[in-house]
Write a protein that holds these residues in place. Structure first.
Motif, PDB file in Angstrom:
ATOM      1  N   LYS A  96       0.778  -1.242   0.000  1.00  0.00           N
ATOM      2  CA  LYS A  96       0.000   0.000   0.000  1.00  0.00           C
ATOM      3  C   LYS A  96       0.808   1.291   0.000  1.00  0.00           C
ATOM      4  CE  LYS A  96      -3.882  -2.269   2.153  1.00  0.00           C
ATOM      5  NZ  LYS A  96      -4.728  -2.449   3.267  1.00  0.00           N
ATOM      6  N   THR A  97       1.917   1.383   0.711  1.00  0.00           N
ATOM      7  CA  THR A  97       2.689   2.637   0.751  1.00  0.00           C
ATOM      8  C   THR A  97       4.182   2.343   0.626  1.00  0.00           C
ATOM      9  OG1 THR A  97       3.028   2.632   3.147  1.00  0.00           O
ATOM     10  CG2 THR A  97       0.994   3.670   2.331  1.00  0.00           C
ATOM     11  N   GLU A 106       6.466   3.500   2.499  1.00  0.00           N
ATOM     12  CA  GLU A 106       6.979   3.310   3.858  1.00  0.00           C
ATOM     13  C   GLU A 106       6.791   1.861   4.307  1.00  0.00           C
ATOM     14  OE1 GLU A 106       4.716   5.798   3.068  1.00  0.00           O
ATOM     15  OE2 GLU A 106       6.239   7.364   2.947  1.00  0.00           O
TER      16      GLU A 106
END
Length: 176
Positions: A18-19, A21
């Protein structure tokens, strides 16, 4: 390291990652897992990749200088990537290739930016410390230590004669 099916890649990204990070966190977790494995081919293939993507340069350097790991790295199957990894860790920032900052993969740097600037290590200093630790901490016999030192010398000679010292942050020497 790469998915051949773009739909599968996209599904995994949307479902689990999803990200950016989260991607870095997952590479860090995988790096920790592979650090715990005993030295071997699987560890040599996976550990540098995950540490490099996550930007854990000190841990990557340790995976190269630890004597037990060095013994696995400095073999015909792994020496080319080993030299490339060291070239990337010893290159002065002004000599680094900007087109692809990764050694262990062909990732697109625009999609996978390097999270932390790559430092510049002194390969001789790092192996000096590693051999000192190998001798002092583990009390290895002289014959084993001399064999390791000769293999390190072989690596350093090949590294230097391959032209990597030109980009490294090392002083020029005057030769008679």
């Amino acid at each position: 390291r790469r998915f051949s099916n773009d739909a599968l890649k996209q599904a995994i990204w949307e479902m689990y990652i999803k990200t950016p990070e989260k991607r870095l966190k997952l590479h860090t977790l995988l790096g920790r897992y592979f650090m715990k494995l005993p030295p071997g081919d699987r560890k040599l293939q996976e550990l540098p990749y995950h540490l490099e993507i996550a930007g854990h340069w000190t841990k990557l350097k340790q995976a190269l200088v630890t004597i037990d790991m060095f013994k696995c790295w400095w073999t015909p199957n792994h020496e080319e990537e080993f030299i490339k990894l060291w070239a990337s860790l010893t290159a002065h920032p002004s000599h680094r290739a900007s087109d692809n900052p990764y050694v262990t993969s062909n990732l697109d740097p625009s999609l996978y930016p390097v999270p932390v600037a790559r430092p510049c290590y002194d390969v001789v200093e790092e192996y000096t410390k590693s051999v000192d630790e190998f001798v002092g901490k583990f009390g290895k016999p002289d014959e084993e230590v001399s064999h390791v030192v000769l293999r390190i010398a072989d690596f350093l000679l090949k590294f230097a004669t391959s032209g990597h010292e030109v980009a490294a942050d090392v002083p020029r020497f005057s030769r008679p």
